[in-house]
Design a protein around this motif. Structure first.
Motif, PDB file in Angstrom:
ATOM      1  N   PRO A  37       0.805  -1.234   0.000  1.00 41.36           N
ATOM      2  CA  PRO A  37       0.000   0.000   0.000  1.00 41.36           C
ATOM      3  C   PRO A  37       0.837   1.282   0.000  1.00 41.36           C
ATOM      4  N   ALA A  38       2.050   1.223   0.486  1.00 44.74           N
ATOM      5  CA  ALA A  38       2.909   2.415   0.483  1.00 44.74           C
ATOM      6  C   ALA A  38       3.208   2.895  -0.933  1.00 44.74           C
ATOM      7  N   MET A  39       3.044   2.029  -1.937  1.00 46.59           N
ATOM      8  CA  MET A  39       3.282   2.427  -3.329  1.00 46.59           C
ATOM      9  C   MET A  39       2.328   3.548  -3.733  1.00 46.59           C
ATOM     10  N   TYR A  40       1.105   3.505  -3.254  1.00 47.46           N
ATOM     11  CA  TYR A  40       0.131   4.529  -3.611  1.00 47.46           C
ATOM     12  C   TYR A  40       0.447   5.862  -2.926  1.00 47.46           C
ATOM     13  N   VAL A  41       1.012   5.786  -1.731  1.00 46.19           N
ATOM     14  CA  VAL A  41       1.466   7.008  -1.049  1.00 46.19           C
ATOM     15  C   VAL A  41       2.610   7.638  -1.831  1.00 46.19           C
ATOM     16  N   VAL A  42       3.518   6.797  -2.324  1.00 45.70           N
ATOM     17  CA  VAL A  42       4.643   7.292  -3.122  1.00 45.70           C
ATOM     18  C   VAL A  42       4.143   7.900  -4.429  1.00 45.70           C
ATOM     19  N   LEU A  43       3.158   7.270  -5.045  1.00 46.35           N
ATOM     20  CA  LEU A  43       2.594   7.798  -6.295  1.00 46.35           C
ATOM     21  C   LEU A  43       1.971   9.172  -6.080  1.00 46.35           C
ATOM     22  N   LEU A  44       1.156   9.312  -5.036  1.00 43.50           N
ATOM     23  CA  LEU A  44       0.544  10.612  -4.747  1.00 43.50           C
ATOM     24  C   LEU A  44       1.595  11.660  -4.382  1.00 43.50           C
ATOM     25  N   SER A  45       2.595  11.255  -3.631  1.00 42.80           N
ATOM     26  CA  SER A  45       3.660  12.190  -3.257  1.00 42.80           C
ATOM     27  C   SER A  45       4.435  12.646  -4.481  1.00 42.80           C
ATOM     28  N   ALA A  46       4.709  11.721  -5.391  1.00 41.45           N
ATOM     29  CA  ALA A  46       5.427  12.090  -6.615  1.00 41.45           C
ATOM     30  C   ALA A  46       4.598  13.045  -7.470  1.00 41.45           C
ATOM     31  N   PHE A  47       3.283  12.811  -7.534  1.00 43.60           N
ATOM     32  CA  PHE A  47       2.430  13.706  -8.317  1.00 43.60           C
ATOM     33  C   PHE A  47       2.355  15.100  -7.698  1.00 43.60           C
ATOM     34  N   PHE A  48       2.118  15.156  -6.396  1.00 46.61           N
ATOM     35  CA  PHE A  48       1.960  16.451  -5.742  1.00 46.61           C
ATOM     36  C   PHE A  48       3.282  17.179  -5.510  1.00 46.61           C
ATOM     37  N   SER A  49       4.398  16.545  -5.798  1.00 46.07           N
ATOM     38  CA  SER A  49       5.679  17.249  -5.672  1.00 46.07           C
ATOM     39  C   SER A  49       5.955  18.150  -6.872  1.00 46.07           C
ATOM     40  N   ILE A  50       5.162  18.029  -7.928  1.00 47.16           N
ATOM     41  CA  ILE A  50       5.324  18.879  -9.112  1.00 47.16           C
ATOM     42  C   ILE A  50       4.557  20.174  -8.862  1.00 47.16           C
ATOM     43  N   ARG A  51       5.278  21.219  -8.556  1.00 49.72           N
ATOM     44  CA  ARG A  51       4.685  22.491  -8.111  1.00 49.72           C
ATOM     45  C   ARG A  51       3.767  23.101  -9.165  1.00 49.72           C
ATOM     46  N   ARG A  52       4.168  23.032 -10.422  1.00 50.56           N
ATOM     47  CA  ARG A  52       3.375  23.654 -11.490  1.00 50.56           C
ATOM     48  C   ARG A  52       1.995  23.002 -11.598  1.00 50.56           C
ATOM     49  N   ASP A  53       1.945  21.682 -11.496  1.00 51.34           N
ATOM     50  CA  ASP A  53       0.657  20.989 -11.581  1.00 51.34           C
ATOM     51  C   ASP A  53      -0.214  21.266 -10.365  1.00 51.34           C
ATOM     52  N   VAL A  54       0.395  21.344  -9.198  1.00 50.55           N
ATOM     53  CA  VAL A  54      -0.363  21.663  -7.983  1.00 50.55           C
ATOM     54  C   VAL A  54      -0.935  23.073  -8.081  1.00 50.55           C
ATOM     55  N   ARG A  55      -0.144  23.993  -8.610  1.00 49.30           N
ATOM     56  CA  ARG A  55      -0.622  25.365  -8.778  1.00 49.30           C
ATOM     57  C   ARG A  55      -1.817  25.418  -9.727  1.00 49.30           C
ATOM     58  N   LYS A  56      -1.781  24.635 -10.801  1.00 47.67           N
ATOM     59  CA  LYS A  56      -2.908  24.600 -11.745  1.00 47.67           C
ATOM     60  C   LYS A  56      -4.165  24.029 -11.083  1.00 47.67           C
ATOM     61  N   ILE A  57      -3.993  23.002 -10.260  1.00 49.15           N
ATOM     62  CA  ILE A  57      -5.142  22.416  -9.554  1.00 49.15           C
ATOM     63  C   ILE A  57      -5.751  23.436  -8.597  1.00 49.15           C
ATOM     64  N   ILE A  58      -4.911  24.135  -7.851  1.00 47.77           N
ATOM     65  CA  ILE A  58      -5.403  25.135  -6.890  1.00 47.77           C
ATOM     66  C   ILE A  58      -6.111  26.268  -7.624  1.00 47.77           C
ATOM     67  N   ARG A  59      -5.544  26.720  -8.723  1.00 50.66           N
ATOM     68  CA  ARG A  59      -6.185  27.796  -9.491  1.00 50.66           C
ATOM     69  C   ARG A  59      -7.512  27.360 -10.074  1.00 50.66           C
ATOM     70  N   SER A  60      -7.607  26.095 -10.508  1.00 52.02           N
ATOM     71  CA  SER A  60      -8.885  25.640 -11.063  1.00 52.02           C
ATOM     72  C   SER A  60      -9.964  25.597  -9.980  1.00 52.02           C
ATOM     73  N   PHE A  61      -9.602  25.226  -8.761  1.00 53.52           N
ATOM     74  CA  PHE A  61     -10.579  25.251  -7.672  1.00 53.52           C
ATOM     75  C   PHE A  61     -10.960  26.679  -7.309  1.00 53.52           C
ATOM     76  N   ASN A  62     -10.009  27.596  -7.354  1.00 54.36           N
ATOM     77  CA  ASN A  62     -10.310  28.998  -7.055  1.00 54.36           C
ATOM     78  C   ASN A  62     -11.223  29.595  -8.111  1.00 54.36           C
ATOM     79  N   LEU A  63     -11.014  29.281  -9.392  1.00 57.95           N
ATOM     80  CA  LEU A  63     -11.866  29.813 -10.447  1.00 57.95           C
ATOM     81  C   LEU A  63     -13.291  29.283 -10.331  1.00 57.95           C
ATOM     82  N   LYS A  64     -13.441  27.998  -9.996  1.00 60.06           N
ATOM     83  CA  LYS A  64     -14.777  27.442  -9.839  1.00 60.06           C
ATOM     84  C   LYS A  64     -15.497  28.103  -8.670  1.00 60.06           C
ATOM     85  N   HIS A  65     -14.756  28.379  -7.602  1.00 58.25           N
ATOM     86  CA  HIS A  65     -15.353  29.052  -6.448  1.00 58.25           C
ATOM     87  C   HIS A  65     -15.765  30.479  -6.801  1.00 58.25           C
TER      88      HIS A  65
END
Length: 193
Positions: free
Chosen positions: A158-186
């Motif tokens: 199960p730790a593999m899925y934690v590593v996968l999520l951590s690797a995805f969320f470590s990409i700052r540019r993609d996290v910024r796009k996700i946060i901005r999309s939630f802000n625009l919807k709000h």
């Protein structure tokens, strides 16, 4: 705008720290046959291949392995291994595998190289290398379990899925796009009412 940048920076730094901790301190995320018997971390797969190919000097491989051996000794309340004993501790010279068995796990080997390289290169700037490594690892392990490879003993923890999520969320540019999309919807919902 500045809030989303700061939040994205915070999320990506926490995610990369989690990813780095799991990879470098060798927390088991899978189980697959390798040159030393059974490998449970990308660092073990990478190290066993580097020792067998003799591309890098042994002191570099030992330096990569030592934090994990240190952490395992602390957790199991055993004596801290010496630097000279490190290869005996991991049984790297115990069993040799042929080149054809390495080719059966080529995705796992390449994914392990990318995962470890992403953890080390991420100290300077986290990027997509770690995410691609974990995705390639998962692909190789899932294909190995589904019958494309006839080996037994392949398992994903199960730790593999934690590593996968951590690797995805470590990409700052993609996290910024996700946060901005939630802000625009709000903002759009607020303007409608």
């Amino acid at each position: 705008m500045a809030f989303s940048t700061r939040l994205a920076t915070l999320i990506s730094s926490i995610a990369f720290s989690t990813y780095f901790f799991i990879v470098i301190f060798q927390i088991p995320i899978f189980r697959v046959p390798c040159r030393m018997g059974i490998c449970k971390t990308p660092l073990e797969v990478t190290s066993s291949q580097l020792i067998a190919s003799e591309v890098f000097p042994l002191f570099i491989v030992k330096t990569l392995l030592y934090p994990g051996a240190f952490a395992k000794a602390i957790c199991k309340q055993k004596s801290i291994p010496t630097y000279a004993n490190l290869l005996k501790l991991h049984n790297f010279r115990a069993r040799a595998m042929s080149a054809t068995s390495d080719l059966q796990h080529l995705e796992v080997l390449a994914g392990s190289y990318l995962a470890v390289g992403g953890a080390i290169a991420g100290l300077i700037k986290p990027g997509r290398m770690s995410l691609f490594g974990i995705l390639l690892l998962m692909w190789g392990l899932i294909m190995g379990k589904s019958g494309f490879s006839h080996d037994t003993g392949i398992h994903i923890y199960p730790a593999m899925y934690v590593v996968l999520l951590s690797a995805f969320f470590s990409i700052r540019r993609d996290v910024r796009k996700i946060i901005r999309s939630f802000n625009l919807k709000h903002i759009v919902k607020v303007k409608r009412f």
